[in-house]
Design a protein around this motif. Structure first.
Motif, PDB file in Angstrom:
ATOM      1  N   GLN A   1     -16.075 -29.952 -32.828  1.00 37.95           N
ATOM      2  CA  GLN A   1     -15.510 -28.742 -32.226  1.00 37.95           C
ATOM      3  C   GLN A   1     -14.015 -28.784 -32.454  1.00 37.95           C
ATOM      4  N   ALA A   2     -13.440 -27.702 -32.963  1.00 44.84           N
ATOM      5  CA  ALA A   2     -11.989 -27.667 -33.165  1.00 44.84           C
ATOM      6  C   ALA A   2     -11.529 -26.245 -33.429  1.00 44.84           C
ATOM      7  N   GLU A   3     -10.282 -26.018 -33.099  1.00 41.01           N
ATOM      8  CA  GLU A   3      -9.596 -24.772 -33.421  1.00 41.01           C
ATOM      9  C   GLU A   3      -8.147 -25.164 -33.712  1.00 41.01           C
ATOM     10  N   LEU A   4      -7.467 -24.382 -34.510  1.00 43.87           N
ATOM     11  CA  LEU A   4      -6.097 -24.750 -34.872  1.00 43.87           C
ATOM     12  C   LEU A   4      -5.198 -24.952 -33.660  1.00 43.87           C
ATOM     13  N   GLY A   5      -5.463 -24.253 -32.568  1.00 41.56           N
ATOM     14  CA  GLY A   5      -4.617 -24.357 -31.381  1.00 41.56           C
ATOM     15  C   GLY A   5      -5.045 -25.401 -30.374  1.00 41.56           C
ATOM     16  N   SER A   6      -6.045 -26.218 -30.680  1.00 40.06           N
ATOM     17  CA  SER A   6      -6.523 -27.235 -29.736  1.00 40.06           C
ATOM     18  C   SER A   6      -5.370 -28.097 -29.234  1.00 40.06           C
ATOM     19  N   ARG A   7      -5.353 -28.375 -27.929  1.00 39.47           N
ATOM     20  CA  ARG A   7      -4.280 -29.161 -27.323  1.00 39.47           C
ATOM     21  C   ARG A   7      -4.670 -30.619 -27.101  1.00 39.47           C
ATOM     22  N   ILE A   8      -5.966 -30.834 -26.846  1.00 42.08           N
ATOM     23  CA  ILE A   8      -6.469 -32.172 -26.561  1.00 42.08           C
ATOM     24  C   ILE A   8      -7.456 -32.538 -27.665  1.00 42.08           C
ATOM     25  N   LEU A   9      -7.287 -33.707 -28.241  1.00 39.75           N
ATOM     26  CA  LEU A   9      -8.199 -34.183 -29.277  1.00 39.75           C
ATOM     27  C   LEU A   9      -8.992 -35.349 -28.716  1.00 39.75           C
TER      28      LEU A   9
ATOM     29  N   ARG B   1      -9.982 -23.878 -27.936  1.00 44.17           N
ATOM     30  CA  ARG B   1      -8.538 -23.620 -27.847  1.00 44.17           C
ATOM     31  C   ARG B   1      -7.857 -24.728 -27.052  1.00 44.17           C
ATOM     32  N   ILE B   2      -8.646 -25.425 -26.238  1.00 48.66           N
ATOM     33  CA  ILE B   2      -8.121 -26.507 -25.414  1.00 48.66           C
ATOM     34  C   ILE B   2      -8.507 -27.861 -25.988  1.00 48.66           C
ATOM     35  N   VAL B   3      -9.793 -28.055 -26.269  1.00 50.60           N
ATOM     36  CA  VAL B   3     -10.315 -29.368 -26.644  1.00 50.60           C
ATOM     37  C   VAL B   3     -10.924 -29.351 -28.050  1.00 50.60           C
ATOM     38  N   ALA B   4     -10.419 -30.235 -28.898  1.00 47.78           N
ATOM     39  CA  ALA B   4     -11.049 -30.502 -30.190  1.00 47.78           C
ATOM     40  C   ALA B   4     -11.834 -31.798 -30.034  1.00 47.78           C
ATOM     41  N   ILE B   5     -13.046 -31.816 -30.550  1.00 42.44           N
ATOM     42  CA  ILE B   5     -13.879 -33.020 -30.515  1.00 42.44           C
ATOM     43  C   ILE B   5     -14.207 -33.372 -31.958  1.00 42.44           C
ATOM     44  N   VAL B   6     -13.558 -34.413 -32.445  1.00 40.12           N
ATOM     45  CA  VAL B   6     -13.663 -34.802 -33.852  1.00 40.12           C
ATOM     46  C   VAL B   6     -14.009 -36.295 -33.905  1.00 40.12           C
ATOM     47  N   PRO B   7     -15.305 -36.630 -33.871  1.00 43.00           N
ATOM     48  CA  PRO B   7     -15.693 -38.046 -33.870  1.00 43.00           C
ATOM     49  C   PRO B   7     -15.434 -38.713 -35.219  1.00 43.00           C
TER      50      PRO B   7
ATOM     51  N   LYS C   1     -29.371 -37.294 -28.528  1.00 49.56           N
ATOM     52  CA  LYS C   1     -29.414 -36.056 -27.728  1.00 49.56           C
ATOM     53  C   LYS C   1     -28.460 -35.004 -28.288  1.00 49.56           C
ATOM     54  N   VAL C   2     -27.273 -35.457 -28.679  1.00 47.76           N
ATOM     55  CA  VAL C   2     -26.299 -34.536 -29.263  1.00 47.76           C
ATOM     56  C   VAL C   2     -26.796 -34.042 -30.622  1.00 47.76           C
ATOM     57  N   HIS C   3     -27.427 -34.914 -31.382  1.00 47.75           N
ATOM     58  CA  HIS C   3     -28.012 -34.487 -32.650  1.00 47.75           C
ATOM     59  C   HIS C   3     -29.021 -33.359 -32.409  1.00 47.75           C
ATOM     60  N   ALA C   4     -29.838 -33.518 -31.383  1.00 48.31           N
ATOM     61  CA  ALA C   4     -30.865 -32.517 -31.091  1.00 48.31           C
ATOM     62  C   ALA C   4     -30.260 -31.184 -30.655  1.00 48.31           C
ATOM     63  N   SER C   5     -29.213 -31.230 -29.833  1.00 40.53           N
ATOM     64  CA  SER C   5     -28.629 -29.981 -29.310  1.00 40.53           C
ATOM     65  C   SER C   5     -27.569 -29.390 -30.224  1.00 40.53           C
ATOM     66  N   GLY C   6     -26.887 -30.240 -30.987  1.00 40.93           N
ATOM     67  CA  GLY C   6     -25.781 -29.770 -31.818  1.00 40.93           C
ATOM     68  C   GLY C   6     -24.501 -29.526 -31.030  1.00 40.93           C
ATOM     69  N   ILE C   7     -24.473 -29.971 -29.758  1.00 44.38           N
ATOM     70  CA  ILE C   7     -23.318 -29.768 -28.891  1.00 44.38           C
ATOM     71  C   ILE C   7     -22.686 -31.131 -28.604  1.00 44.38           C
ATOM     72  N   PRO C   8     -21.398 -31.315 -28.917  1.00 40.34           N
ATOM     73  CA  PRO C   8     -20.779 -32.621 -28.699  1.00 40.34           C
ATOM     74  C   PRO C   8     -20.771 -33.028 -27.224  1.00 40.34           C
ATOM     75  N   PHE C   9     -21.025 -34.295 -26.972  1.00 35.09           N
ATOM     76  CA  PHE C   9     -21.028 -34.866 -25.624  1.00 35.09           C
ATOM     77  C   PHE C   9     -21.959 -34.096 -24.680  1.00 35.09           C
TER      78      PHE C   9
ATOM     79  N   LEU D   1     -14.260 -26.175 -41.546  1.00 39.15           N
ATOM     80  CA  LEU D   1     -15.292 -26.449 -40.543  1.00 39.15           C
ATOM     81  C   LEU D   1     -16.679 -26.143 -41.094  1.00 39.15           C
ATOM     82  N   LYS D   2     -16.793 -25.056 -41.839  1.00 38.29           N
ATOM     83  CA  LYS D   2     -18.086 -24.703 -42.442  1.00 38.29           C
ATOM     84  C   LYS D   2     -18.520 -25.783 -43.436  1.00 38.29           C
ATOM     85  N   ASP D   3     -17.586 -26.254 -44.259  1.00 37.63           N
ATOM     86  CA  ASP D   3     -17.895 -27.310 -45.231  1.00 37.63           C
ATOM     87  C   ASP D   3     -18.351 -28.587 -44.526  1.00 37.63           C
TER      88      ASP D   3
END
Length: 194
Positions: A30-38, A78-84, A47-55, A8-10
């Motif tokens: 946004q992701a964690e190994l235990g994410s249930r929803i992708l 832990r619930i939602v991974a957001i990987v565009p 707007k997301v570029h400016a905030s750095g927060i997905p969606f 994730l850091k890379d």
């Protein structure tokens, strides 16, 4: 630091296509190994570029409504991974944001997706995500979304939740009447953390 945290850091430090990005690189995911929803979208908007927060925009508000979940749950990795498909804002063209940069998916996609082993539901939003995640599907977004039962319950193709798609939603009332109630129940079933 774990290998997943290092990955994730890379990704967040990636500058692979910096010269082609109008606002420079700022990978957002946004992701964690235990994410249930992708959630697989296209690429961050300005707007997301400016905030750095997905969606973190009107599309995100609509998507959270479609899923029937709060911001708190949506932003719990832990619930939602957001990987565009593309992690950085690609710029704007004649009819909206440009396509995700082609360098991003080959460089990072399998490295991250192969580690998300607890995902039980993948939401595939828009044509670029659908082309990648539903290979061989010879259909446009409307046809793929209309065929959602073919992919259920593990994968759900969705239109982009952008306000630009208001006309699409009006022309396709079955989406809100048939698909969304089922999607909300499926999401609810995945919200319990162990």
């Amino acid at each position: 630091m774990s290998t997943f945290a290092s990955l994730l850091k890379d990704i967040r430090q990636c500058t692979l296509c910096a010269a082609q990005l109008p606002l420079g690189p700022r990978p957002v995911l946004q992701a964690e190994l235990g994410s249930r929803i992708l959630i697989v979208g296209q690429a961050p908007g300005s707007k997301v570029h400016a905030s750095g927060i997905p969606f973190d925009d009107a599309s995100g508000d609509r998507l959270r409504d479609w899923l029937g979940i709060s911001k708190e749950l949506f932003y719990d990795p832990r619930i939602v991974a957001i990987v565009p498909m593309g992690f950085c804002y690609p710029g704007t063209g004649k009819s909206g944001d440009l396509a995700p940069r082609p360098e991003c998916a080959p460089a990072w996609r399998e490295k991250i997706l192969s580690r998300l082993k607890r995902v039980q539901l993948t939401l595939v939003i828009g044509q670029y995500a659908q082309q990648y995640h539903l290979p061989g599907a010879q259909a446009n977004v409307t046809e793929l979304v209309r065929a959602w039962r073919s992919y259920w319950p593990d994968v759900v193709p969705l239109p982009h939740p952008s306000p630009r798609n208001n006309l699409w939603l009006k022309r396709n009332p079955w989406f809100e009447q048939e698909l969304l109630p089922e999607l909300r129940m499926r999401v609810r079933s995945l919200l319990i953390l162990d």
